[in-house]
Design an enzyme around this catalytic site. Structure first.
Site, mmCIF file in Angstrom:
data_model
loop_
_atom_site.group_PDB
_atom_site.id
_atom_site.type_symbol
_atom_site.label_atom_id
_atom_site.label_comp_id
_atom_site.label_asym_id
_atom_site.label_seq_id
_atom_site.Cartn_x
_atom_site.Cartn_y
_atom_site.Cartn_z
ATOM 1 C CG ASP A 67 5.303 -11.946 43.377
ATOM 2 O OD1 ASP A 67 4.457 -12.777 43.383
ATOM 3 O OD2 ASP A 67 6.029 -11.455 42.410
ATOM 4 C CG ASN A 136 10.693 -3.485 34.912
ATOM 5 O OD1 ASN A 136 10.398 -4.714 35.116
ATOM 6 N ND2 ASN A 136 10.223 -2.643 35.863
ATOM 7 C CG HIS A 138 9.382 -7.287 37.342
ATOM 8 N ND1 HIS A 138 8.832 -6.098 36.942
ATOM 9 C CD2 HIS A 138 8.742 -8.257 37.516
ATOM 10 C CE1 HIS A 138 7.532 -6.695 36.837
ATOM 11 N NE2 HIS A 138 7.556 -7.894 37.103
ATOM 12 C CD GLU A 143 9.683 -3.254 39.735
ATOM 13 O OE1 GLU A 143 9.947 -3.696 38.535
ATOM 14 O OE2 GLU A 143 8.562 -3.002 40.065
#
Ligand code: GLP
Length: 249
Positions: A67, A136, A138, A143
């Site tokens: 990313d 979380n 990801h 996400e």
């Protein structure tokens, strides 16, 4: 899923480096998928050490990073390209043209996403994808509630992720709110996946990834459906696994 728990961060990182090193030794022209964040730093240090010793040769390796922040140029101090140059690529014998990181300032980000996918396919696909995990759950910047079929795309970051990234920026207003990220579909096409997670603040995400049913609410749980995944943890990241029937440690 192969799950390996190590006494401390250094051991988990060195073990991860050994898996990457074995991949390059086994196939010198490997295509590696790489990750940023604080998690892989010691792994990269160990890979640099092995390269300095003449054990690893990167001259035929091709890399694709997961990313990049949308809006940051590759020479921006907080860009992921800059991170990779500083922490790995600039210190091993990688060919510059074999380094692929999404371009955060591409004129048309949607075209950049398609072009990134095309380059992965043209390289023959990713042999080994290294992953970290967000608090979380990801992976990359996929996400919670991302569709599992997605390819490289522009994504909106959650407040939790923006908050976790804020420590690297002088001003909260400068923290990017979007990124270009390989999709879950892209990640799942890698032939092997190696996920490294360290520290107590990852324990809950690690538990959801391996013990709970596969659920887009925890994107990393999709890895249960991949046939070749190794998860390396330090003790604090593994603490929530002790009562998990799916896992024998
Ligand atoms: C970012 C990256 C992820 C990384 C995650 C965890 O969101 N896009 O690839 O896994 O951060 O970061 P850290 O390793 O610093 O905890």
């Amino acid at each position: 899923m192969n799950i390996r728990v190590f006494e401390n961060e250094l051991q988990a990182s060195q073990a991860t480096a050994l898996l990457l090193a074995a991949q390059i030794l086994d196939k010198p022209a490997s295509v590696l998928g790489l990750a940023t964040g604080s998690t892989p730093l010691k792994t990269y240090q160990e890979l640099i050490r092995l390269s300095g010793n003449g054990i690893l040769d990167w001259s035929q390796v091709t890399t694709f990073n997961l990313d990049e922040y949308l809006g940051l140029a590759g020479d921006h101090e907080q860009s992921y390209r800059h991170f990779m140059m500083k922490n790995l690529f600039g210190k091993v014998n990688m060919r510059p043209e074999a380094i692929n990181v999404p371009d955060g300032i591409a004129a048309d980000p949607a075209v950049e996403c398609m072009e990134f996918e095309r380059r992965i396919r043209q390289a023959g696909g990713v042999d080994l994808q290294l992953l970290g995990i967000g608090r979380n759950g990801h992976i990359g910047f996929n996400e919670p509630d991302t569709k599992f079929t997605t390819l490289t795309q522009v994504v909106d970051l959650t407040e939790d992720t923006i908050d976790a990234n804020a420590r690297f920026f002088a001003d909260a207003a400068d923290v990017p709110r979007q990124a270009i990220s390989m999709g879950i579909g892209t990640i799942m096409r890698a032939k092997k996946i190696v996920l490294l997670a360290m520290g107590a603040d990852k324990a809950r995400a690690v538990r959801s990834m391996v013990c709970n049913p596969v659920d887009p609410a925890c994107p990393a749980s999709v890895l249960q459906l991949h046939g070749n995944v190794t998860i390396l943890l330090d003790r604090p990241a593994a603490t929530a696994l002790s009562h998990c029937p799916e896992v024998t440690l």
